[in-house]
Design an enzyme around this catalytic site. Structure first.
Site, PDB file in Angstrom:
ATOM      1  N   HIS A  61       0.891  -1.221  -0.069  1.00 20.89           N
ATOM      2  CA  HIS A  61       0.019  -0.042  -0.146  1.00 20.89           C
ATOM      3  C   HIS A  61       0.790   1.283  -0.030  1.00 20.89           C
ATOM      4  O   HIS A  61       2.252   1.163  -0.246  1.00 20.89           O
ATOM      5  CB  HIS A  61      -1.040   0.084   1.173  1.00 20.89           C
ATOM      6  CG  HIS A  61      -0.360  -0.086   2.466  1.00 20.89           C
ATOM      7  ND1 HIS A  61       0.433  -0.960   2.888  1.00 20.89           N
ATOM      8  CD2 HIS A  61      -0.513   0.909   3.646  1.00 20.89           C
ATOM      9  CE1 HIS A  61       1.016  -0.757   4.152  1.00 20.89           C
ATOM     10  NE2 HIS A  61       0.206   0.425   4.497  1.00 20.89           N
ATOM     11  N   ASP A  65       5.662   4.492   5.534  1.00 21.46           N
ATOM     12  CA  ASP A  65       6.490   3.668   6.243  1.00 21.46           C
ATOM     13  C   ASP A  65       6.754   2.317   5.155  1.00 21.46           C
ATOM     14  O   ASP A  65       7.576   1.388   5.587  1.00 21.46           O
ATOM     15  CB  ASP A  65       6.219   3.133   7.443  1.00 21.46           C
ATOM     16  CG  ASP A  65       4.771   2.587   7.497  1.00 21.46           C
ATOM     17  OD1 ASP A  65       3.915   2.914   6.588  1.00 21.46           O
ATOM     18  OD2 ASP A  65       4.627   1.830   8.337  1.00 21.46           O
ATOM     19  N   HIS A  66       6.049   2.415   3.927  1.00 22.33           N
ATOM     20  CA  HIS A  66       5.967   1.287   3.237  1.00 22.33           C
ATOM     21  C   HIS A  66       6.650   1.730   1.704  1.00 22.33           C
ATOM     22  O   HIS A  66       7.112   0.794   1.001  1.00 22.33           O
ATOM     23  CB  HIS A  66       4.814   0.520   2.926  1.00 22.33           C
ATOM     24  CG  HIS A  66       4.506  -0.193   3.970  1.00 22.33           C
ATOM     25  ND1 HIS A  66       4.538  -1.424   4.289  1.00 22.33           N
ATOM     26  CD2 HIS A  66       3.695   0.411   5.307  1.00 22.33           C
ATOM     27  CE1 HIS A  66       4.143  -1.923   5.550  1.00 22.33           C
ATOM     28  NE2 HIS A  66       3.547  -0.557   6.055  1.00 22.33           N
ATOM     29  N   HIS A 135      -7.196  -3.201   5.849  1.00 22.02           N
ATOM     30  CA  HIS A 135      -6.586  -2.186   6.315  1.00 22.02           C
ATOM     31  C   HIS A 135      -7.510  -0.879   6.347  1.00 22.02           C
ATOM     32  O   HIS A 135      -8.505  -0.872   5.887  1.00 22.02           O
ATOM     33  CB  HIS A 135      -5.150  -1.812   5.811  1.00 22.02           C
ATOM     34  CG  HIS A 135      -4.360  -0.918   6.508  1.00 22.02           C
ATOM     35  ND1 HIS A 135      -4.076  -0.942   8.021  1.00 22.02           N
ATOM     36  CD2 HIS A 135      -3.374  -0.172   6.084  1.00 22.02           C
ATOM     37  CE1 HIS A 135      -3.296  -0.085   8.150  1.00 22.02           C
ATOM     38  NE2 HIS A 135      -2.727   0.454   7.227  1.00 22.02           N
ATOM     39  N   ASP A 203      -0.120  -4.715   8.053  1.00 21.59           N
ATOM     40  CA  ASP A 203      -1.079  -3.852   8.001  1.00 21.59           C
ATOM     41  C   ASP A 203      -2.632  -4.274   7.579  1.00 21.59           C
ATOM     42  O   ASP A 203      -3.086  -3.989   6.464  1.00 21.59           O
ATOM     43  CB  ASP A 203      -0.504  -2.601   6.809  1.00 21.59           C
ATOM     44  CG  ASP A 203       0.430  -1.765   7.460  1.00 21.59           C
ATOM     45  OD1 ASP A 203       0.499  -0.768   7.727  1.00 21.59           O
ATOM     46  OD2 ASP A 203       1.579  -2.414   7.311  1.00 21.59           O
ATOM     47  N   HIS A 262       6.642  -5.865  11.544  1.00 18.51           N
ATOM     48  CA  HIS A 262       6.061  -4.867  11.560  1.00 18.51           C
ATOM     49  C   HIS A 262       5.474  -4.292  12.838  1.00 18.51           C
ATOM     50  O   HIS A 262       4.382  -4.245  13.334  1.00 18.51           O
ATOM     51  CB  HIS A 262       4.704  -4.800  10.611  1.00 18.51           C
ATOM     52  CG  HIS A 262       4.213  -3.465  10.375  1.00 18.51           C
ATOM     53  ND1 HIS A 262       3.143  -2.779  10.929  1.00 18.51           N
ATOM     54  CD2 HIS A 262       4.669  -2.647   9.272  1.00 18.51           C
ATOM     55  CE1 HIS A 262       2.867  -1.679  10.272  1.00 18.51           C
ATOM     56  NE2 HIS A 262       3.861  -1.710   9.261  1.00 18.51           N
TER      57      HIS A 262
END
Length: 303
Positions: A61, A65-66, A135, A203, A262
């Site tokens: 996504h 942070d990704h 999510h 997530d 995570h």
């Protein structure tokens, strides 16, 4: 075989000693990166893996942070001399997000975007299957499969009168003709054999799509954002999954092994919950930055 390296186990923000969650897979000299948070290229160097061999990058996504590390990674790959295209797979928003992130860097090779709604993807013998998860924005997990052909049976090929020079085609799954007769691979093969499989998903709340995708996989890499049961409500509200929920999902899916990752920046005492998790599912463990594994076919042995 499939080589696996968990580059980081952190969620939301990097911490000293904990990189953001990203996974690197390697098969036959090619690599697939899954997610690319801030500092991912630092983790790749730290664990002595190669950026140059990354041919495909999958994004779950578009939360920062990704994705925030992609501009630096692509720029460094170019600096190191890469000229071959890189394929990027992700949700519909992935191309504009990455294009904007890369506006201030030079990327001297083609970047080819694919959206998850294209279905499955096949890169150098690895089948990549995205699936939706639950999510607070559009988010996907990924299943990676390496198929294995059944054993070729030369005695059966001889009995059918198939010339030796045609065997290689049959071994590759191609049909051959000898005179007026056509021979198919299934006529000279043994029973099907188990391949290699891995699922990566962070997530998300526990959901049927993740459980189905993780059915009987060799390795499930998924989030356990909190260990403290008192934070279960916070996980629900933020659409994340606690370590206990992840362990139960892995058990229901029958995953052979599972790594939790995570973690929230506040979750640093994983050791305190090892027994709790083992009581739910002994095949689950708290992963650490740099964890590695080589997944072999069932009848292979480490050299």
């Amino acid at each position: 075989m499939l080589d696996v390296c968990l580059l980081g186990t952190g969620g939301m923000m990097p911490l000293p000693g904990r990189h953001l969650t990203a996974l690197l897979l390697r098969h036959q000299g090619h690599s697939i990166l899954v997610d690319c948070g801030e500092g991912t290229q630092v983790a790749i160097r730290k664990y002595a893996w190669s950026m140059h061999s990354i041919d495909c990058i999958c994004f779950t996504h578009v939360h920062g942070d990704h994705v925030a590390g992609i501009s630096g990674l692509l720029s460094s790959m170019g600096t190191e001399g890469r000229t071959e295209p890189v394929h990027i797979i992700g949700p519909a928003q992935i191309e504009p997000v990455i294009s904007h992130l890369c506006i201030v860097v030079a990327v001297p090779f083609d970047v080819i975007f694919h959206t998850v709604d294209e279905g499955t993807f096949d890169f150098f013998g690895v089948t990549i299957t995205p699936f939706p998860v639950n999510h607070n924005i559009t988010c996907y997990g990924y299943r990676f499969d390496i198929d294995r052909l059944p054993v070729f049976l030369p005695d059966r090929a001889k009995a059918l009168g198939i010339p030796v020079q045609e065997w290689s085609k049959l071994q590759k799954g191609e049909s051959v003709r000898v005179g007026l007769k056509k021979f198919t691979p299934d006529q000279v093969r043994g029973p099907s054999r188990r391949g290699i499989s891995l699922v990566y998903s962070t997530d998300t709340r526990p959901c049927r799509s993740l459980e189905d995708a993780a059915y009987d996989v060799d390795l499930l890499v998924t989030e356990g954002i909190y260990g403290d049961p008192d934070k279960a409500q916070s996980a629900k509200e933020k659409k994340h999954m606690t370590a206990q929920e992840a362990a139960l999902l892995a058990k229901n899916a029958g995953a052979r092994e599972s790594w939790l990752t995570h973690y929230s920046p506040s979750f640093r005492n994983q050791r305190d919950y090892v027994r709790d998790i083992a009581a739910i599912n002994p095949t689950v463990r708290f992963a650490r930055d740099g964890d590695r594994k080589t997944i072999l076919f069932d009848d292979q042995e480490e050299e």
